[in-house]
Design an enzyme around this catalytic site. Sequence first.
Site, PDB file in Angstrom:
ATOM      1  N   HIS A 283      45.120-121.247  13.712  1.00 35.09           N
ATOM      2  CA  HIS A 283      46.544-121.382  13.424  1.00 35.09           C
ATOM      3  C   HIS A 283      47.163-120.038  13.069  1.00 35.09           C
ATOM      4  O   HIS A 283      47.398-119.737  11.912  1.00 35.09           O
ATOM      5  CB  HIS A 283      46.752-122.416  12.311  1.00 35.09           C
TER       6      HIS A 283
HETATM    7  C1  LIG Z   1      39.902-125.039  18.902  1.00 28.66           C
HETATM    8  C2  LIG Z   1      41.335-125.239  18.526  1.00 28.66           C
HETATM    9  C3  LIG Z   1      41.699-126.303  17.708  1.00 28.66           C
HETATM   10  C4  LIG Z   1      43.019-126.492  17.371  1.00 28.66           C
HETATM   11  N1  LIG Z   1      43.328-127.580  16.595  1.00 28.66           N
HETATM   12  C5  LIG Z   1      44.609-127.801  16.272  1.00 28.66           C
HETATM   13  C6  LIG Z   1      44.962-128.946  15.510  1.00 28.66           C
HETATM   14  O1  LIG Z   1      44.113-129.761  15.126  1.00 28.66           O
HETATM   15  N2  LIG Z   1      46.265-129.126  15.192  1.00 28.66           N
HETATM   16  C7  LIG Z   1      47.225-128.250  15.565  1.00 28.66           C
HETATM   17  O2  LIG Z   1      48.403-128.466  15.234  1.00 28.66           O
HETATM   18  N3  LIG Z   1      46.927-127.149  16.298  1.00 28.66           N
HETATM   19  C8  LIG Z   1      45.640-126.909  16.651  1.00 28.66           C
HETATM   20  N4  LIG Z   1      45.331-125.793  17.388  1.00 28.66           N
HETATM   21  C9  LIG Z   1      46.415-124.856  17.725  1.00 28.66           C
HETATM   22  C10 LIG Z   1      47.128-125.263  18.987  1.00 28.66           C
HETATM   23  O3  LIG Z   1      46.215-125.207  20.067  1.00 28.66           O
HETATM   24  C11 LIG Z   1      48.318-124.311  19.227  1.00 28.66           C
HETATM   25  O4  LIG Z   1      49.204-124.375  18.114  1.00 28.66           O
HETATM   26  C12 LIG Z   1      49.105-124.717  20.466  1.00 28.66           C
HETATM   27  O5  LIG Z   1      48.270-124.831  21.588  1.00 28.66           O
HETATM   28  C13 LIG Z   1      50.154-123.654  20.733  1.00 28.66           C
HETATM   29  O6  LIG Z   1      50.918-124.048  21.847  1.00 28.66           O
HETATM   30  P1  LIG Z   1      51.569-122.968  22.812  1.00 28.66           P
HETATM   31  O7  LIG Z   1      52.222-123.739  23.886  1.00 28.66           O
HETATM   32  O8  LIG Z   1      52.367-121.994  22.011  1.00 28.66           O
HETATM   33  O9  LIG Z   1      50.337-122.127  23.413  1.00 28.66           O
HETATM   34  P2  LIG Z   1      49.121-122.625  24.310  1.00 28.66           P
HETATM   35  O10 LIG Z   1      48.852-124.077  24.173  1.00 28.66           O
HETATM   36  O11 LIG Z   1      47.993-121.651  24.009  1.00 28.66           O
HETATM   37  O12 LIG Z   1      49.657-122.389  25.804  1.00 28.66           O
HETATM   38  C14 LIG Z   1      49.865-121.086  26.309  1.00 28.66           C
HETATM   39  C15 LIG Z   1      49.575-121.108  27.795  1.00 28.66           C
HETATM   40  O13 LIG Z   1      49.994-119.876  28.363  1.00 28.66           O
HETATM   41  C16 LIG Z   1      48.993-119.380  29.232  1.00 28.66           C
HETATM   42  N5  LIG Z   1      49.111-117.910  29.222  1.00 28.66           N
HETATM   43  C17 LIG Z   1      48.857-117.053  28.202  1.00 28.66           C
HETATM   44  N6  LIG Z   1      49.118-115.786  28.559  1.00 28.66           N
HETATM   45  C18 LIG Z   1      49.571-115.839  29.838  1.00 28.66           C
HETATM   46  C19 LIG Z   1      49.995-114.844  30.761  1.00 28.66           C
HETATM   47  N7  LIG Z   1      50.047-113.562  30.430  1.00 28.66           N
HETATM   48  N8  LIG Z   1      50.365-115.252  31.999  1.00 28.66           N
HETATM   49  C20 LIG Z   1      50.325-116.577  32.356  1.00 28.66           C
HETATM   50  N9  LIG Z   1      49.937-117.550  31.510  1.00 28.66           N
HETATM   51  C21 LIG Z   1      49.568-117.192  30.272  1.00 28.66           C
HETATM   52  C22 LIG Z   1      47.678-119.889  28.652  1.00 28.66           C
HETATM   53  O14 LIG Z   1      46.685-119.943  29.654  1.00 28.66           O
HETATM   54  C23 LIG Z   1      48.085-121.262  28.128  1.00 28.66           C
HETATM   55  O15 LIG Z   1      47.960-122.254  29.126  1.00 28.66           O
HETATM   56  C24 LIG Z   1      44.011-125.599  17.802  1.00 28.66           C
HETATM   57  C25 LIG Z   1      43.663-124.525  18.635  1.00 28.66           C
HETATM   58  C26 LIG Z   1      42.330-124.343  18.995  1.00 28.66           C
HETATM   59  C27 LIG Z   1      41.977-123.183  19.913  1.00 28.66           C
END
Ligand SMILES: Cc1cc2nc3c(=O)[nH]c(=O)nc-3n(C[C@H](O)[C@H](O)[C@H](O)COP(=O)(O)OP(=O)(O)OC[C@H]3O[C@@H](n4cnc5c(N)ncnc54)[C@H](O)[C@@H]3O)c2cc1C
Length: 356
Positions: A283
């Site tokens: 997080h």
């Molecule tokens: C093991 C684990 C457990 C977790 N457990 C929890 C939980 O229990 N509860 C909770 O609230 N949160 C949890 N989280 C956190 C949660 O995963 C994140 O808060 C959430 O995924 C963030 O969403 P996002 O859309 O900002 O980013 P992401 O879900 O990371 O999506 C970003 C996307 O952008 C893509 N990307 C990145 N850089 C580039 C680039 N340069 N060009 C093209 N594509 C790109 C990536 O491949 C990804 O698909 C956990 C995370 C992990 C790793």
Amino acid sequence: MAPCTYCGFCEKFGCGNYSKASAQTTILPVLMQKKSFTLRTESEVTKINVDASGKRATGVTYVDAHGEEFEQPAELVVVCAYITHNVHLLMTSGIGTMYDPATGQGTLGKNYCYQLTPSVNIFFDDKLLNPFVGAGALGMVVDDWNGDNFDHTGLGFIHGGYIAAYMTTGRPIETELLPEGTPKWGAKWKKAFVENYLTSMSVSLMGAVMPNKANYLDLDPTYRDVYGRPLMRMTYDFKQNELKMQDFTVGKMVEIAQAMKPREIKKSLRGPHYDIDPYQSTHNTGGAIMGVNPRESVVNRYLQHWDVPNLFVVGASAFAHNSGYNPTGTVSALALWSAQAIRDQYLKHPGPLVSA
Ligand SMILES: Cc1cc2nc3c(=O)[nH]c(=O)nc-3n(C[C@H](O)[C@H](O)[C@H](O)COP(=O)(O)OP(=O)(O)OC[C@H]3O[C@@H](n4cnc5c(N)ncnc54)[C@H](O)[C@@H]3O)c2cc1C
Ligand code: SF4
């Protein structure tokens, strides 16, 4: 979606049972139906391009799986690459003003926050638990010592965290709760592992972390990635606020553990200094925070970049601090909030949605 079977492989895995909601099972299948939508898999955006004025995004540069570079023009760019990648992309694209911890000036990279996640491990002689049958949403939470839910008078810290007991995984080796004094390898370690696997559990804290002027993200002066861009550098340590919060909340966790009448209780504390080992939390927050003016923040309340109005930066990078909760509910809510503003306001009148 299929009903969850509590398979024990929820955290850190895709769901083979089609029971877990994610972008892959909910949003992408709908978007794929639209003729106007193209999904470029195995492609990495390496730069957000801006025009000569620096005030308008013109698109992105990306590299495909064969290493071929493309320029994708765009009227509107939404960066949603996860907090750290959002911030890194802005930095390597030269968009915004880098935060300087010496002067407090600049905004990009400031307010990087993490979470503090101590636990109390509990060992029983007379109770049988099965950690293997777990699911992401299976747990109990006590929220009484989170945020402003309690009187902080004389405690010397603000905020708090939720105390939880959940079993998201029982994978051997990762789920390694061992009593005090157990050696780290060898026959005695194996014996203790077998004896305690089904008779132990832990209570943990999702502790909030407040911003500190000395905690920030910037670009590494030495190391570069495969594209020659500087890597992002994190400067971070736990501060007094969270360490005091840990002392207080762990006291409550020990009380909860003692009420279960275990054979043994073992505290697993964080700090005093931040360390990447062991696994603590995924997080991360901050670095491109939202705020009321461009002097103090990178994006406005709609996650629109203050300097480049046709650029939106969506994710936990917008959080001004890291609260004592999991972030993704708030990340999703902010994404909807921002998308609604883009659809209902920006597309009708492209330009700043909040005057600086
Ligand atoms: C093991 C684990 C457990 C977790 N457990 C929890 C939980 O229990 N509860 C909770 O609230 N949160 C949890 N989280 C956190 C949660 O995963 C994140 O808060 C959430 O995924 C963030 O969403 P996002 O859309 O900002 O980013 P992401 O879900 O990371 O999506 C970003 C996307 O952008 C893509 N990307 C990145 N850089 C580039 C680039 N340069 N060009 C093209 N594509 C790109 C990536 O491949 C990804 O698909 C956990 C995370 C992990 C790793
Ligand atoms: S526990 Fe998680 S991974 Fe396993 S079936 Fe349920 S939702 Fe899917």
